[in-house]
Scaffold this active site. Structure first.
Site, PDB file in Angstrom:
ATOM      1  N   GLN A 146       0.520  -9.925   5.515  1.00 47.14           N
ATOM      2  CA  GLN A 146      -0.458  -8.654   5.116  1.00 47.14           C
ATOM      3  C   GLN A 146      -1.477  -8.851   4.576  1.00 47.14           C
ATOM      4  OE1 GLN A 146       1.215  -5.968   4.113  1.00 47.14           O
ATOM      5  NE2 GLN A 146      -0.225  -4.602   3.249  1.00 47.14           N
ATOM      6  N   ALA A 175      -3.018  -2.832   1.967  1.00 47.37           N
ATOM      7  CA  ALA A 175      -2.407  -2.916   0.535  1.00 47.37           C
ATOM      8  C   ALA A 175      -2.905  -4.758   0.144  1.00 47.37           C
ATOM      9  CB  ALA A 175      -0.918  -3.051   0.607  1.00 47.37           C
ATOM     10  N   HIS A 182       6.880  -4.162   1.311  1.00 51.15           N
ATOM     11  CA  HIS A 182       8.037  -4.743   1.972  1.00 51.15           C
ATOM     12  C   HIS A 182       7.516  -6.249   2.499  1.00 51.15           C
ATOM     13  CE1 HIS A 182       7.634  -1.268   5.067  1.00 51.15           C
ATOM     14  NE2 HIS A 182       6.454  -1.217   4.560  1.00 51.15           N
ATOM     15  N   GLU A 241       4.183   8.902   1.043  1.00 54.15           N
ATOM     16  CA  GLU A 241       4.626   8.459   1.807  1.00 54.15           C
ATOM     17  C   GLU A 241       5.398   8.127   3.374  1.00 54.15           C
ATOM     18  OE1 GLU A 241       4.116   3.501   2.575  1.00 54.15           O
ATOM     19  OE2 GLU A 241       1.866   4.362   2.309  1.00 54.15           O
ATOM     20  N   HIS A 244       8.450   5.728   4.099  1.00 56.94           N
ATOM     21  CA  HIS A 244       8.816   4.545   3.117  1.00 56.94           C
ATOM     22  C   HIS A 244       9.592   5.011   2.749  1.00 56.94           C
ATOM     23  CE1 HIS A 244       6.905   0.815   1.586  1.00 56.94           C
ATOM     24  NE2 HIS A 244       8.109   1.261   0.453  1.00 56.94           N
TER      25      HIS A 244
HETATM   26 ZN   LIG Z   1       6.229   1.138   4.525  1.00 58.41          ZN
END
Ligand SMILES: [Zn+2]
Length: 327
Positions: A146, A175, A182, A241, A244
């Protein structure tokens, strides 16, 4: 004379019947009390137990219970958002690779074990119902990955903006490390064969596909919730989203879906309720509640026992949401 004798005899029979009836009643009443416990005794016993239990919990045993919960902790309800970032060292355990078990766009698709088991069941049911072309696009993302994504985005803005502004601009698209769900290993991005042929498979249009619709209607049965819907963006901090999904476990997924609560709202709800009993779609009954040193009504619930605990989620330092399966 005969008449008098008849009246006397009749009176005797009536009196005899009355006393035998009374006697029989007394005997059966005594039997009831012998078999069971006198109701007034029961309430005394329960009362004593409650006092004992309260005293026990208010003493050092509370520390023991809290330690026990800490050791059992999973993290189905862990919150990762911009206000509650996960630490750099947070890693889901145990972790499993779903790439060989479900259609995946990557060679490795790591998920926390419970989410892994759940997504396999989800695909089995989808196949049974004739849903094809459903793919897993993204699963666990470590903090370091990330960071890499975020820094690359910051760099792409660095020629136009100063560093601080570049970071703000980047955070609108990628993010900030620690704030991506995640990293929990419990979040999955799905897409469809059709969208995978386009330049961006993670788009709003996924919600109108057969695969997106099926997930929307059925994923809760496997413990998943649609995590970011447009009507909750002020609370989650994330725009819609439809691809997700987040694993939270079956009772929680059902409760949240049926009551239209996002994870932030659901956690607040449990903290306010302190404890509640919930029976899911499959007939399983759960006791769900909040535990903290100064706030632990659920431990006094007569249904509470550590053996029934199936999940402990640490939602903040020494603050837990516990889930007990009653039957
Ligand atoms: Zn996601």
């Amino acid at each position: 004379m005969k008449k008098l004798a008849f009246v006397f005899l009749s009176l005797c029979v009536i009196l005899l019947s009355f006393y035998s009836y009374k006697l029989l009643n007394e005997i059966s009443a005594r039997n009831v009390y012998n078999e069971g416990v006198n109701p007034s005794e029961t309430s005394e016993i329960e009362g004593d137990n409650l006092v004992d239990k309260k005293a026990m919990i208010e003493n050092e045993d509370l520390e023991l219970i809290l330690d026990n919960l800490k050791n059992q902790k999973g993290h189905n309800l862990i919150l990762a958002n911009k206000w509650n970032p996960l630490g750099e060292d947070f890693e889901p355990v145990p972790i499993k690779d779903a790439a060989g078990d479900v259609p995946s766009t990557k060679d490795k698709m790591l998920l926390q074990e419970e989410a892994y088991d759940a997504v396999i069941s989800l695909f089995e049911e989808a196949n049974k119902e004739g849903i094809e072309g459903l793919w897993v696009v993204s699963g666990y993302r470590p903090y370091s990955y990330q960071s890499k994504l975020f820094n690359a985005k910051v760099n792409s803005f660095s020629s136009q903006y100063d560093l601080e502004t570049a970071k703000v601009k980047a955070s609108e698209i990628v993010a900030i490390p620690g704030t991506s769900e995640h990293q929990t290993g419990l979040a999955i991005d799905f897409s469809s064969s059709e969208l995978l042929r386009t330049s961006d498979p993670l788009v709003e249009a996924f919600k109108d596909t057969a695969q997106g619709q099926w997930l929307y209607n059925n994923s809760w049965k496997f413990g998943f919730v649609l995590r970011y819907s447009s009507d909750k963006k002020e609370i989650t901090g994330i725009i819609s989203e439809p691809w997700h999904f987040r694993y939270v476990g079956i009772p929680h997924a059902q409760y949240m879906t049926y009551n239209n609560l996002c994870l932030e709202e659901y956690i607040d709800y449990i903290k306010a309720e302190k404890e509640f009993i919930f029976e899911d779609f499959f007939g399983n009954k759960y006791l769900i509640g909040y535990v903290q040193k100064e706030n632990h009504d659920i431990l006094l619930n007569e249904e509470f026992s550590l053996e029934k605990v199936i999940n402990v989620s640490e939602i903040a330092e020494e603050e837990y949401i516990v889930t007990l399966k009653l039957y």
